[in-house]
Enzyme design. Structure first.
Site, PDB file in Angstrom:
ATOM      1  N   GLY A 127       0.822  -1.221   0.000  1.00 40.71           N
ATOM      2  CA  GLY A 127       0.000   0.000   0.000  1.00 40.71           C
ATOM      3  C   GLY A 127       0.848   1.259   0.000  1.00 40.71           C
ATOM      4  O   GLY A 127       0.953   1.944   1.025  1.00 40.71           O
ATOM      5  N   TYR A 128       1.483   1.556  -1.131  1.00 42.58           N
ATOM      6  CA  TYR A 128       2.306   2.764  -1.259  1.00 42.58           C
ATOM      7  C   TYR A 128       1.572   3.851  -2.051  1.00 42.58           C
ATOM      8  O   TYR A 128       1.286   4.919  -1.558  1.00 42.58           O
ATOM      9  CB  TYR A 128       3.615   2.445  -1.994  1.00 42.58           C
ATOM     10  CG  TYR A 128       4.756   1.894  -1.161  1.00 42.58           C
ATOM     11  CD1 TYR A 128       4.545   1.251   0.044  1.00 42.58           C
ATOM     12  CD2 TYR A 128       6.068   2.010  -1.627  1.00 42.58           C
ATOM     13  CE1 TYR A 128       5.611   0.734   0.764  1.00 42.58           C
ATOM     14  CE2 TYR A 128       7.141   1.499  -0.900  1.00 42.58           C
ATOM     15  CZ  TYR A 128       6.906   0.863   0.296  1.00 42.58           C
ATOM     16  OH  TYR A 128       7.963   0.365   0.993  1.00 42.58           O
ATOM     17  N   GLU A 244      12.495  -4.446  -4.339  1.00 49.88           N
ATOM     18  CA  GLU A 244      11.452  -4.646  -5.348  1.00 49.88           C
ATOM     19  C   GLU A 244      12.034  -4.494  -6.750  1.00 49.88           C
ATOM     20  O   GLU A 244      11.756  -5.282  -7.646  1.00 49.88           O
ATOM     21  CB  GLU A 244      10.332  -3.621  -5.127  1.00 49.88           C
ATOM     22  CG  GLU A 244       9.176  -3.774  -6.112  1.00 49.88           C
ATOM     23  CD  GLU A 244       8.092  -2.699  -5.957  1.00 49.88           C
ATOM     24  OE1 GLU A 244       8.296  -1.750  -5.172  1.00 49.88           O
ATOM     25  OE2 GLU A 244       7.067  -2.819  -6.635  1.00 49.88           O
ATOM     26  N   SER A 365       8.879   4.310 -11.836  1.00 47.34           N
ATOM     27  CA  SER A 365       8.972   4.279 -13.300  1.00 47.34           C
ATOM     28  C   SER A 365      10.440   4.351 -13.744  1.00 47.34           C
ATOM     29  O   SER A 365      11.316   4.781 -12.991  1.00 47.34           O
ATOM     30  CB  SER A 365       8.186   5.445 -13.902  1.00 47.34           C
ATOM     31  OG  SER A 365       8.907   6.644 -13.707  1.00 47.34           O
ATOM     32  N   ASN A 366      10.682   3.964 -15.003  1.00 49.61           N
ATOM     33  CA  ASN A 366      12.064   3.963 -15.515  1.00 49.61           C
ATOM     34  C   ASN A 366      12.638   5.381 -15.573  1.00 49.61           C
ATOM     35  O   ASN A 366      13.846   5.571 -15.399  1.00 49.61           O
ATOM     36  CB  ASN A 366      12.111   3.278 -16.878  1.00 49.61           C
ATOM     37  CG  ASN A 366      11.976   1.767 -16.742  1.00 49.61           C
ATOM     38  OD1 ASN A 366      11.663   1.262 -15.661  1.00 49.61           O
ATOM     39  ND2 ASN A 366      12.206   1.038 -17.808  1.00 49.61           N
ATOM     40  N   GLU A 367      11.756   6.370 -15.803  1.00 47.28           N
ATOM     41  CA  GLU A 367      12.251   7.768 -15.801  1.00 47.28           C
ATOM     42  C   GLU A 367      12.774   8.119 -14.405  1.00 47.28           C
ATOM     43  O   GLU A 367      13.838   8.739 -14.259  1.00 47.28           O
ATOM     44  CB  GLU A 367      11.130   8.747 -16.196  1.00 47.28           C
ATOM     45  CG  GLU A 367      10.703   8.688 -17.648  1.00 47.28           C
ATOM     46  CD  GLU A 367       9.777   7.502 -17.951  1.00 47.28           C
ATOM     47  OE1 GLU A 367       9.208   6.924 -17.012  1.00 47.28           O
ATOM     48  OE2 GLU A 367       9.652   7.143 -19.133  1.00 47.28           O
TER      49      GLU A 367
HETATM   50  C1  LIG Z   1       0.533  -2.903 -13.021  1.00 48.01           C
HETATM   51  C2  LIG Z   1       0.902  -2.007 -11.869  1.00 48.01           C
HETATM   52  C3  LIG Z   1       0.971  -2.527 -10.602  1.00 48.01           C
HETATM   53  C4  LIG Z   1       1.261  -1.711  -9.518  1.00 48.01           C
HETATM   54  N1  LIG Z   1       1.262  -2.247  -8.252  1.00 48.01           N
HETATM   55  C5  LIG Z   1       1.429  -1.434  -7.194  1.00 48.01           C
HETATM   56  C6  LIG Z   1       1.320  -1.964  -5.852  1.00 48.01           C
HETATM   57  O1  LIG Z   1       1.089  -3.172  -5.636  1.00 48.01           O
HETATM   58  N2  LIG Z   1       1.442  -1.104  -4.822  1.00 48.01           N
HETATM   59  C7  LIG Z   1       1.688   0.226  -4.997  1.00 48.01           C
HETATM   60  O2  LIG Z   1       1.801   0.944  -4.008  1.00 48.01           O
HETATM   61  N3  LIG Z   1       1.805   0.768  -6.254  1.00 48.01           N
HETATM   62  C8  LIG Z   1       1.666  -0.039  -7.337  1.00 48.01           C
HETATM   63  N4  LIG Z   1       1.775   0.484  -8.612  1.00 48.01           N
HETATM   64  C9  LIG Z   1       1.947   1.915  -8.763  1.00 48.01           C
HETATM   65  C10 LIG Z   1       3.275   2.362  -9.356  1.00 48.01           C
HETATM   66  O3  LIG Z   1       4.290   2.287  -8.399  1.00 48.01           O
HETATM   67  C11 LIG Z   1       3.069   3.797  -9.894  1.00 48.01           C
HETATM   68  O4  LIG Z   1       2.182   3.705 -11.003  1.00 48.01           O
HETATM   69  C12 LIG Z   1       4.358   4.448 -10.311  1.00 48.01           C
HETATM   70  O5  LIG Z   1       5.140   4.746  -9.198  1.00 48.01           O
HETATM   71  C13 LIG Z   1       4.098   5.749 -11.126  1.00 48.01           C
HETATM   72  O6  LIG Z   1       3.233   6.592 -10.436  1.00 48.01           O
HETATM   73  P1  LIG Z   1       1.932   7.207 -11.141  1.00 48.01           P
HETATM   74  O7  LIG Z   1       1.153   6.083 -11.763  1.00 48.01           O
HETATM   75  O8  LIG Z   1       1.214   8.051 -10.133  1.00 48.01           O
HETATM   76  O9  LIG Z   1       2.464   8.116 -12.326  1.00 48.01           O
HETATM   77  P2  LIG Z   1       3.063   9.581 -12.205  1.00 48.01           P
HETATM   78  O10 LIG Z   1       3.954   9.691 -11.033  1.00 48.01           O
HETATM   79  O11 LIG Z   1       1.934  10.557 -12.313  1.00 48.01           O
HETATM   80  O12 LIG Z   1       3.958   9.653 -13.520  1.00 48.01           O
HETATM   81  C14 LIG Z   1       3.400   9.837 -14.825  1.00 48.01           C
HETATM   82  C15 LIG Z   1       4.549   9.862 -15.830  1.00 48.01           C
HETATM   83  O13 LIG Z   1       5.427  10.982 -15.549  1.00 48.01           O
HETATM   84  C16 LIG Z   1       6.752  10.539 -15.362  1.00 48.01           C
HETATM   85  N5  LIG Z   1       7.386  11.325 -14.288  1.00 48.01           N
HETATM   86  C17 LIG Z   1       6.850  11.626 -13.080  1.00 48.01           C
HETATM   87  N6  LIG Z   1       7.726  12.356 -12.357  1.00 48.01           N
HETATM   88  C18 LIG Z   1       8.834  12.497 -13.117  1.00 48.01           C
HETATM   89  C19 LIG Z   1      10.099  13.132 -12.915  1.00 48.01           C
HETATM   90  N7  LIG Z   1      10.388  13.751 -11.764  1.00 48.01           N
HETATM   91  N8  LIG Z   1      11.033  13.048 -13.896  1.00 48.01           N
HETATM   92  C20 LIG Z   1      10.768  12.408 -15.079  1.00 48.01           C
HETATM   93  N9  LIG Z   1       9.565  11.800 -15.328  1.00 48.01           N
HETATM   94  C21 LIG Z   1       8.631  11.839 -14.361  1.00 48.01           C
HETATM   95  C22 LIG Z   1       6.636   9.073 -14.954  1.00 48.01           C
HETATM   96  O14 LIG Z   1       7.812   8.353 -15.293  1.00 48.01           O
HETATM   97  C23 LIG Z   1       5.449   8.613 -15.767  1.00 48.01           C
HETATM   98  O15 LIG Z   1       5.854   8.279 -17.071  1.00 48.01           O
HETATM   99  C24 LIG Z   1       1.517  -0.331  -9.719  1.00 48.01           C
HETATM  100  C25 LIG Z   1       1.468   0.192 -11.025  1.00 48.01           C
HETATM  101  C26 LIG Z   1       1.171  -0.618 -12.088  1.00 48.01           C
HETATM  102  C27 LIG Z   1       1.118  -0.022 -13.475  1.00 48.01           C
END
Ligand SMILES: Cc1cc2nc3c(=O)[nH]c(=O)nc-3n(C[C@H](O)[C@H](O)[C@H](O)COP(=O)(O)OP(=O)(O)OC[C@H]3O[C@@H](n4cnc5c(N)ncnc54)[C@H](O)[C@@H]3O)c2cc1C
Length: 380
Positions: A127-128, A244, A365-367
């Site tokens: 739950g992050y 992770e 994310s990879n970014e």
């Molecule tokens: C299939 C799946 C399973 C998941 N399971 C879990 C889970 O079990 N528990 C949990 O807690 N979370 C989970 N997640 C969440 C995951 O960790 C987040 O989706 C991830 O951290 C990105 O956050 P966001 O979706 O809010 O996108 P955002 O943070 O809104 O990012 C949107 C885009 O902007 C880019 N971006 C954002 N900030 C920057 C920056 N500073 N510099 C460059 N680029 C940037 C990102 O790379 C991305 O491409 C899961 C996600 C997926 C897709």
């Protein structure tokens, strides 16, 4: 680090291979081979088989039920599970919350939760993330307020993998809204059967149900479910994320997908020969294979370093980026190699292609991983 396979390692490989061949239930193997989504009972059945053999948590210290395997043996184990079409052990308990509990938890937490992970009595989820806090995780707004001998939790978590099966969730919650944002966060273990916890499904692009929203409304949790110190959660959260990331590289699984890709390319006719014999396509497969082989050695080197320092370190960001790029490249090539069949969006190639788009997003994310590498390596 010695990367050659000793006679002992080769014997170990035979032992694991024979174990998987004898013990993996055929119905689970069939689902894995056909790319059918596993259900809760499938995961639990296989985890119990591994646990009975003492192999569910190879990376844990031996005193808690881990193994004394070398890095090479752990690598062989992962490879043989993938080759034999065994499911990967779910990371949320064994590889995510357990290292946090082992390193930062109380003795009571170790005694209670570690055996329950090994017996599959508890299914954990993570739950992050929140609707407004993904990459900028420290901005999270789920609150945990002290009230007598409890925390009262309110907030919403999203994208929570397999929460529909979980009975436990580890939650990052803000315990001090006045502190600097990273400082006011705590790491709390929550029983999901507590009144006020709601799980809502989210459908993914491949039509699957892998992720969920988890809502907390006045959820009362005993104070002893806090891990470590109040306000120390960010440190534990980062420690867990490094574990992770290393796991998301999926090296053994990628080798398995690569074999499947070669099979498809060998079956597909193209200009009088097979796609596998076409220079251009074979070259693209070879490029992925070279990258994957290099990554498998990098990962072993990182694991060797980790076993000395007890923390995965910066390499985990590089491994996450490269491993997920390779997964996406292989599933793209499978789509292409599948030809006409891949136009059916329920075909195995299409489902894999859609499903693997997630890997460059989750686990940070990879970014964001590139930002971490840039900051630490270039001193930005
Ligand atoms: C299939 C799946 C399973 C998941 N399971 C879990 C889970 O079990 N528990 C949990 O807690 N979370 C989970 N997640 C969440 C995951 O960790 C987040 O989706 C991830 O951290 C990105 O956050 P966001 O979706 O809010 O996108 P955002 O943070 O809104 O990012 C949107 C885009 O902007 C880019 N971006 C954002 N900030 C920057 C920056 N500073 N510099 C460059 N680029 C940037 C990102 O790379 C991305 O491409 C899961 C996600 C997926 C897709």
């Amino acid at each position: 680090m010695d990367l050659s396979f000793s006679p002992e390692d080769l014997r170990f490989r035979e032992e694991i291979r024979a174990f998987v061949a004898a013990e993996l239930p055929p119905a689970i193997k069939h689902k894995m081979q056909a790319g059918i989504e596993l259900e809760r009972d499938d995961y639990v059945a296989w985890q119990k088989i591994l646990s009975a053999r003492g192999w569910l948590a190879p990376n844990w210290p031996v005193e808690y039920g881990g193994t004394d395997w070398t890095i090479v043996q752990k690598h062989i184990f992962d490879e043989e599970l993938a080759v034999g079409f065994a499911p990967r052990s779910l990371p949320f308990g064994v590889s995510m919350v357990a290292p946090v509990i082992i390193n930062f938890g109380s003795e009571e937490q170790k005694q209670r939760y570690l055996p329950r992970i090994l017996s599959s009595e508890d299914w954990w989820c993570q739950g992050y993330s929140e609707p407004g806090s993904g990459s900028d995780l420290a901005s999270l707004s789920t609150r945990a307020e002290r009230d007598g001998d409890s925390y009262v939790i309110n907030g919403a978590k999203t994208w929570i993998t397999l929460a529909q099966y979980a009975n436990m969730i580890f939650v990052l919650a803000r315990t001090d809204p006045t502190a600097k944002k990273q400082k006011g966060i705590s790491f709390i273990l929550v029983d999901m059967t507590t009144p006020g916890v709601t799980v809502r499904p989210i459908e993914t692009i491949d039509g699957g149900h892998e992720i969920n929203e988890v809502i907390f409304e006045n959820v009362r949790v005993p104070l002893e479910n806090l891990v470590g110190t109040e306000g120390g959660g960010w440190t534990y959260a980062k420690f867990l994320l490094e574990h992770e990331r290393n796991g998301t590289a999926g090296v053994a699984g990628s080798f398995q997908m690569l074999d499947r890709l070669k099979e498809i390319a060998s079956e597909q006719r193209y200009n009088g020969s097979t796609l596998m014999q076409s220079g251009d396509f074979a070259k693209r497969i070879a490029e992925v294979e070279v990258r994957l082989t290099a990554l498998s050695f990098t990962q072993m080197r990182a694991l060797a370093a980790e076993s000395a320092t007890k923390s995965p370190g910066l390499e985990s960001s590089y491994i996450k980026i490269t491993g997920t790029e390779i997964q996406q490249a292989i599933t793209e090539l499978m789509m292409e190699a599948g030809g006409y069949e891949s136009f059916d969006d329920r075909s195995r190639n299409a489902l894999l292609y859609f499903n693997f788009r997630k890997t460059s997003i989750y686990a940070g994310s990879n970014e964001i991983q590139r930002n971490i590498l840039a900051k630490r390596m270039l001193g930005l």
